[in-house]
Design a protein around this motif. Structure first.
Motif, PDB file in Angstrom:
ATOM      1  N   LEU A 241     -29.728   0.718  31.001  1.00  0.00           N
ATOM      2  CA  LEU A 241     -29.744   0.233  29.626  1.00  0.00           C
ATOM      3  C   LEU A 241     -29.052  -1.117  29.578  1.00  0.00           C
ATOM      4  CD1 LEU A 241     -30.191   0.763  26.543  1.00  0.00           C
ATOM      5  CD2 LEU A 241     -27.980   1.927  26.542  1.00  0.00           C
ATOM      6  N   GLN A 243     -27.872  -4.039  26.727  1.00  0.00           N
ATOM      7  CA  GLN A 243     -27.675  -4.156  25.285  1.00  0.00           C
ATOM      8  C   GLN A 243     -26.907  -5.431  24.946  1.00  0.00           C
ATOM      9  OE1 GLN A 243     -25.863  -0.590  23.790  1.00  0.00           O
ATOM     10  NE2 GLN A 243     -26.514  -0.936  21.693  1.00  0.00           N
ATOM     11  N   ASP A 244     -27.251  -6.012  23.808  1.00  0.00           N
ATOM     12  CA  ASP A 244     -26.498  -7.150  23.282  1.00  0.00           C
ATOM     13  C   ASP A 244     -25.221  -6.605  22.650  1.00  0.00           C
ATOM     14  OD1 ASP A 244     -25.473  -9.156  21.433  1.00  0.00           O
ATOM     15  OD2 ASP A 244     -27.378 -10.201  21.668  1.00  0.00           O
ATOM     16  N   GLY A 248     -25.906  -5.007  18.983  1.00  0.00           N
ATOM     17  CA  GLY A 248     -26.399  -3.664  19.257  1.00  0.00           C
ATOM     18  C   GLY A 248     -27.861  -3.634  19.662  1.00  0.00           C
ATOM     19  N   GLU A 249     -28.520  -4.798  19.762  1.00  0.00           N
ATOM     20  CA  GLU A 249     -29.936  -4.829  20.147  1.00  0.00           C
ATOM     21  C   GLU A 249     -30.109  -4.372  21.597  1.00  0.00           C
ATOM     22  OE1 GLU A 249     -32.217  -8.311  17.801  1.00  0.00           O
ATOM     23  OE2 GLU A 249     -30.630  -9.020  19.119  1.00  0.00           O
ATOM     24  N   VAL A 250     -31.075  -3.503  21.810  1.00  0.00           N
ATOM     25  CA  VAL A 250     -31.405  -3.053  23.157  1.00  0.00           C
ATOM     26  C   VAL A 250     -32.388  -4.049  23.764  1.00  0.00           C
ATOM     27  CG1 VAL A 250     -32.544  -1.256  24.503  1.00  0.00           C
ATOM     28  CG2 VAL A 250     -30.998  -0.628  22.637  1.00  0.00           C
ATOM     29  N   LEU A 406     -26.777   6.110  26.125  1.00  0.00           N
ATOM     30  CA  LEU A 406     -26.714   5.246  24.946  1.00  0.00           C
ATOM     31  C   LEU A 406     -25.354   5.371  24.261  1.00  0.00           C
ATOM     32  CD1 LEU A 406     -28.382   3.329  23.106  1.00  0.00           C
ATOM     33  CD2 LEU A 406     -29.024   5.347  21.782  1.00  0.00           C
ATOM     34  N   SER A 413     -19.428  -1.105  24.679  1.00  0.00           N
ATOM     35  CA  SER A 413     -19.869  -2.229  23.856  1.00  0.00           C
ATOM     36  C   SER A 413     -18.902  -2.484  22.712  1.00  0.00           C
ATOM     37  CB  SER A 413     -21.275  -1.962  23.296  1.00  0.00           C
ATOM     38  OG  SER A 413     -22.239  -1.965  24.322  1.00  0.00           O
ATOM     39  N   PRO A 424     -27.132   0.980  17.609  1.00  0.00           N
ATOM     40  CA  PRO A 424     -28.128   0.401  18.526  1.00  0.00           C
ATOM     41  C   PRO A 424     -29.465   0.190  17.822  1.00  0.00           C
ATOM     42  CG  PRO A 424     -27.802   2.725  19.008  1.00  0.00           C
ATOM     43  CD  PRO A 424     -26.766   2.354  17.994  1.00  0.00           C
TER      44      PRO A 424
END
Length: 586
Positions: A241, A243-244, A248-250, A406, A413, A424
């Motif tokens: 995974l 992620q930003d 929260g952008e995947v 996740l 994160s 997310p």
């Protein structure tokens, strides 16, 4: 006499006919007219194609293509004696089953059957060139996935009826499928519409396009790294995974095994599971970050706080807790760097059950993260009222609690995002056929478990994990500081934990000083190596190294990675990492 009778009969017959004609013209024939109108009336649903699914840069991941269905009129073909000739022709020219064709064409009660559900453009032209009677082509829409396996668990598929049945296709089906129209008219004896008799037409509304947060190039990088890992370590599965951290952008969500979206009907169900959101497991040592962050935020410990790690064996309430590699006195900073189970357990005891539960729930443990995908699991985190006296010491090392990847990456994160836990996102926006935006996603803060100063301190401490002497040094990238944590969780088995079955993982943020990306890698039952530092950390490094180059993230430091092939030194590293496998003699 006979002539008179004949004339009388003729007159009576014509009189009856005249009476019937007059009755038809002048009488009440509403029932007859209604019956005729019903025979001629035709209601036609105007079907509409599904919207497209695109990545964040506009690359198409799913779309409708126009294909052609080959239809025939069995009643007329039988009448003209063409069944055998047509069956032989289509069998010879298009490779169709002759017996099946004859069966379909020998149905005198049918006025329409399909001979082929989809034919290619080349075959379509060949059919037209034949100019056959009682045979016609009907354009229909078929779902197509041009990237095939890429992001298969994210995109999902729609079934033969055009209903979204997995992934984004299912979650956003309401937007993608559009709204069919309706046409009410009349047809003549040859089943042709009489345009002047059309009484109603409701236009169809085309399906909307769904734009994802996924970047197809980053997705391909992650999947390529997983493919290499699967070949090297022969695991049951592997997933990653990206992620930003701030939004929260995947950016990438990959899972192995995967499947071809254009052949979903031949895919076993177990290959369709999105392990990132649907696999719940005990995370092991990666979970220590949430416990130590909570204790630092409460001010009950400092990085220099010293813990007695009991030379690798600690008896607590009559039960042993082990660090496979024995340590004496370690600072909290080194508890994290060396991944001491005993040090983490003692930290949890200082924090106390009530605060431990509160912080972990604020980090999102025990509830679904809320991503726009079907089948997301919430994990397992019992309420404090059901804890026994050993619970906090086991939770601190990532046992007695289960999460998805996740959720686990969400904790890290939040630490990388100054303490803010973001929801997310997999969908950026939804745009209809006229260009109107129906849905626009925006970053959403779920909670703030820790302060900014605690988050910065945790990033600094986790950066030591990837430096010389840390369990995650194989995740180090030249020119960048990486903050991360290894995990090697023994899987539960019959009667306890099975030391032969492990989940190896690594989670990290980069750059450590001001994180942009958060990346998680999980490998299920790798062989023969099984630890997070040896198995998962190098996969993280491969993905992260390509991602920072692709996204033009500037270098921030000069940390050099450890070469896994350094002979004796590498062997020593393996031994030390293996000593950090999360083990509890319960």
């Amino acid at each position: 006499m006979r002539l008179g009778m004949a004339i009388a009969v003729v007159l009576i017959a014509f009189g009856g006919l005249a009476f019937r004609v007059g009755r038809l013209h002048l009488g009440d024939n509403s029932a007859l007219r209604d019956s005729l109108a019903k025979t001629r009336r035709v209601e036609q649903q105007i079907l509409v194609g599904r919207g497209r699914i695109l990545d964040r840069r506009g690359s198409i991941l799913a779309m409708d293509l126009t294909v052609y269905r080959l239809n025939a009129d069995p009643q007329m073909i039988l009448r003209d004696g063409l069944v055998e000739a047509y069956a032989a022709l289509f069998s010879r020219k298009f490779g169709m089953d002759r017996a099946l064709l004859e069966t379909r064409l020998r149905q005198p009660e049918r006025r329409q059957v399909y001979l082929a559900s989809e034919i290619s453009e080349d075959d379509r032209q060949r059919v037209l060139d034949l100019k056959l009677k009682h045979v016609w082509l009907e354009p229909v829409s078929a779902r197509n996935y041009p990237q095939r396996n890429l992001a298969s668990h994210v995109v999902g598929f729609s079934n033969a009826e055009g209903v979204g049945s997995a992934g984004v296709e299912q979650a956003l089906d309401e937007f993608l499928r559009g709204v069919p129209g309706m046409r009410v008219s009349q047809q003549d004896g040859r089943r042709r519409e009489m345009l002047d008799r059309r009484v109603l037409e409701i236009p169809a509304q085309a399906g909307a396009d769904v734009h994802l947060t996924i970047d197809m190039n980053l997705q391909a990088m992650a999947e390529a790294a997983l493919d290499q890992a699967v070949q090297q370590h022969r695991p049951l599965g592997a997933w990653a995974l990206v992620q930003d951290v701030r939004t929260g952008e995947v950016l990438a969500m990959a899972s192995r095994p995967d499947f071809d979206l254009n052949a979903y009907g031949r895919t076993p169900p177990e290959r369709m599971r999105n392990a990132v959101t649907g696999c719940v497991y005990e995370p092991g040592s990666t979970f220590k970050i949430g416990v130590i962050a909570a204790a630092l935020n409460e001010g009950i410990v400092q990085p220099e706080t010293v813990f007695d790690c009991e030379n690798g064996l600690w008896m607590y309430r009559g039960r042993p807790l082990r660090d496979f590699h024995p340590y004496g006195r370690l600072s909290l900073a080194d508890v994290l760097k060396k991944s001491s189970n005993i040090g983490a357990a003692k930290t949890a005891l200082l924090l106390g059950d009530a605060r431990l539960e509160r912080y972990l729930r604020d980090f999102g443990v025990g509830r679904a993260a809320g991503i726009e995908l079907p089948g997301e699991e919430a994990g397992i985190f019992r309420a404090r009222a059901h804890w026994d006296t050993l619970a906090s010491t086991r939770i601190a090392m990532g046992h007695s609690v289960s999460l998805t990847t996740l959720q686990m990456l969400g904790i890290l994160s939040a630490i990388g995002n100054h303490g803010f836990l973001m929801r997310p996102m997999i969908v950026r926006r939804v745009v209809d056929a006229k260009g109107r935006v129906l849905h626009e996603a925006s970053p959403t803060v779920v909670s703030r478990p820790i302060r900014e100063d605690t988050a910065r301190l945790m990033c600094a401490l986790l950066a030591r994990v990837t430096e010389e002497g840390g369990t995650g040094r194989r995740a180090a990238i030249p020119g960048y500081r990486v903050a991360g944590k290894t995990g090697t969780a023994v899987k539960p088995g019959i009667g306890g934990y099975d030391e032969r079955r492990n989940i190896a993982s690594f989670i990290g943020v980069i750059p450590a000083d001001d994180p942009t990306l958060a990346i998680a890698v999980v490998v299920d039952e790798p062989q023969p190596e099984h630890t997070g530092g040896v198995v998962a950390a190098p996969i993280f490094r491969q993905i992260a190294q390509e991602a920072v180059r692709y996204l033009n993230i500037p270098p921030t430091g000069t940390v050099q990675p450890i070469d896994p092939g350094d002979g004796a030194d590498a062997a020593a590293d393996d031994e030390e990492e293996a000593g950090h496998a999360d083990r509890a003699a319960l």
